[in-house]
Design a protein around this motif. Structure first.
Motif, mmCIF file in Angstrom:
data_model
loop_
_atom_site.group_PDB
_atom_site.id
_atom_site.type_symbol
_atom_site.label_atom_id
_atom_site.label_comp_id
_atom_site.label_asym_id
_atom_site.label_seq_id
_atom_site.Cartn_x
_atom_site.Cartn_y
_atom_site.Cartn_z
ATOM 1 N N PRO A 54 0.881 -6.886 0.872
ATOM 2 C CA PRO A 54 -0.461 -6.365 0.564
ATOM 3 C C PRO A 54 -1.538 -7.441 0.666
ATOM 4 C CG PRO A 54 0.692 -6.829 -1.468
ATOM 5 C CD PRO A 54 1.676 -7.110 -0.352
ATOM 6 N N ASP A 116 -5.086 -1.787 -1.276
ATOM 7 C CA ASP A 116 -4.108 -1.198 -0.360
ATOM 8 C C ASP A 116 -2.765 -0.946 -1.030
ATOM 9 O OD1 ASP A 116 -2.465 -3.640 -0.060
ATOM 10 O OD2 ASP A 116 -4.124 -4.401 1.122
ATOM 11 N N THR A 117 -2.609 -1.495 -2.256
ATOM 12 C CA THR A 117 -1.393 -1.246 -3.024
ATOM 13 C C THR A 117 -1.760 -1.023 -4.487
ATOM 14 O OG1 THR A 117 -0.107 -2.671 -1.538
ATOM 15 C CG2 THR A 117 0.887 -2.132 -3.658
ATOM 16 N N GLU A 142 -6.674 2.402 -0.254
ATOM 17 C CA GLU A 142 -7.156 2.259 1.110
ATOM 18 C C GLU A 142 -6.216 2.962 2.085
ATOM 19 O OE1 GLU A 142 -7.639 -1.919 1.718
ATOM 20 O OE2 GLU A 142 -9.370 -2.050 0.374
ATOM 21 N N GLU A 143 -6.686 3.165 3.298
ATOM 22 C CA GLU A 143 -5.916 3.912 4.297
ATOM 23 C C GLU A 143 -4.552 3.265 4.504
ATOM 24 O OE1 GLU A 143 -6.502 5.702 8.820
ATOM 25 O OE2 GLU A 143 -8.009 4.390 7.921
ATOM 26 N N ASN A 144 -3.533 4.124 4.582
ATOM 27 C CA ASN A 144 -2.136 3.694 4.791
ATOM 28 C C ASN A 144 -1.606 2.846 3.633
ATOM 29 O OD1 ASN A 144 -2.005 4.959 7.367
ATOM 30 N ND2 ASN A 144 -3.040 3.184 8.266
ATOM 31 N N GLY A 145 -2.212 2.989 2.471
ATOM 32 C CA GLY A 145 -1.763 2.236 1.309
ATOM 33 C C GLY A 145 -0.562 2.869 0.638
#
Length: 228
Positions: A54, A116-117, A142-145
Motif C-alpha cells: 500500500p 488505498d488500504t 481509493e480505486e482498486n483498494g
C-alpha cells in the motif's frame, strides 16, 4: 452474569469501557503482555497489510496506534482513527498521524480521508454498528483498494459456549487489577462474518487463519475484501 448472555443493547457501553481501560490497554500492548498478539496476530496483520504494497493506510479503530507506527517505519503513510479520545491521546504521545473519529462519523460522511488500504484490527466489536460501517467504508477507499479485517477466530473464541452470535463480556482474567472495566464485544460465527461482508457489498478475496506456534490452532482470522 454469563459471558455469553451479556445484554449490551447500548453500544456506547463498549466505548465507555475502552475509555476507562485506555491506559491499561496501552501498557499491555507496549509491553507485549498479550501472548497471542506477541506470538501471532500483530505480525499477521502487519504482513497482510504490507503484502498489499500500500501507499496509504487508514487504521480504523487504531487504539494506541502501534500498527500505524509499524507501517510508518516501513515507509508507508498511515493514519489512525479511534472513537476513544483517551486512546488517541496515548497514540499521539508515541508519535504518528491520529485523529478522533467514530463509526458514526464515517457513516455520516464526516471523515475527509481516503486510503488505498483500510484496516480494522480487532476493532469491529459491536453488533448493529458494524453493518452500516462496512457499507460506508467504500467512500474512504481509493480505486482498486482493499479492506483488511482481523478479528478473533470464532472457533477458538467460542470456548465452551454455544456457537451462536451474541454479546460476550471480556473480564480481563489473567491481567490482574490493571483493567478497571469489563469490555463487552459481539461474537459472530464464521458464516455470520462472511454473510456480513457480502450483505455490505464486499467481495472476499482471501481468508487467512494465522496459527499459534505452540497449539497449532488458529489465533485469529483475517479477511481481505474488495468492493463488489
Amino acid at each position: 452474569m454469563p459471558d455469553n448472555d451479556f445484554p449490551c443493547a447500548d453500544e456506547a457501553i463498549v466505548l465507555q469501557s475502552w475509555g476507562k481501560n485506555a491506559k491499561a490497554w496501552t501498557r499491555a500492548v507496549r509491553t507485549n503482555a498479550i501472548e497471542s498478539r506477541r506470538l501471532v496476530t500483530n505480525q499477521a496483520i502487519l504482513d497482510a497489510v504490507v503484502a498489499r504494497q500500500p501507499r496509504t493506510v487508514l487504521d480504523i479503530g487504531c487504539g494506541e496506534g502501534w500498527l500505524v507506527r509499524a507501517l510508518a517505519a516501513r515507509g508507508i503513510r498511515a493514519t489512525g482513527i479511534d472513537a476513544v479520545p483517551a486512546l488517541i491521546d496515548q497514540a499521539r504521545e508515541a508519535g504518528g498521524e491520529f485523529q478522533v473519529a467514530s463509526y458514526e462519523d464515517i457513516i455520516a460522511s464526516r471523515l475527509e480521508l481516503k486510503a488505498d488500504t483500510l484496516v480494522c484490527n480487532f476493532a469491529l466489536l459491536g453488533e448493529e454498528s458494524v453493518a452500516p460501517l462496512l457499507r460506508s467504508l467504500p467512500a474512504l477507499l481509493e480505486e482498486n483498494g482493499r479492506l483488511i479485517v482481523q478479528t478473533v477466530h470464532p472457533l477458538m473464541a467460542c470456548g465452551e459456549r454455544a456457537y451462536a452470535d451474541g454479546w460476550r463480556l471480556e473480564s480481563w482474567a489473567g491481567f490482574g487489577d490493571a483493567f478497571p472495566s469489563p469490555a463487552p464485544w459481539y461474537f459472530r460465527t464464521l458464516s455470520s462474518w462472511i454473510a456480513l461482508f457480502v450483505s455490505a457489498g464486499w467481495q472476499l478475496c482471501q481468508v487467512q487463519e494465522p496459527l499459534h506456534p505452540s497449539t497449532g490452532k488458529p489465533a485469529s482470522v483475517i479477511f481481505t475484501a474488495q468492493k463488489a
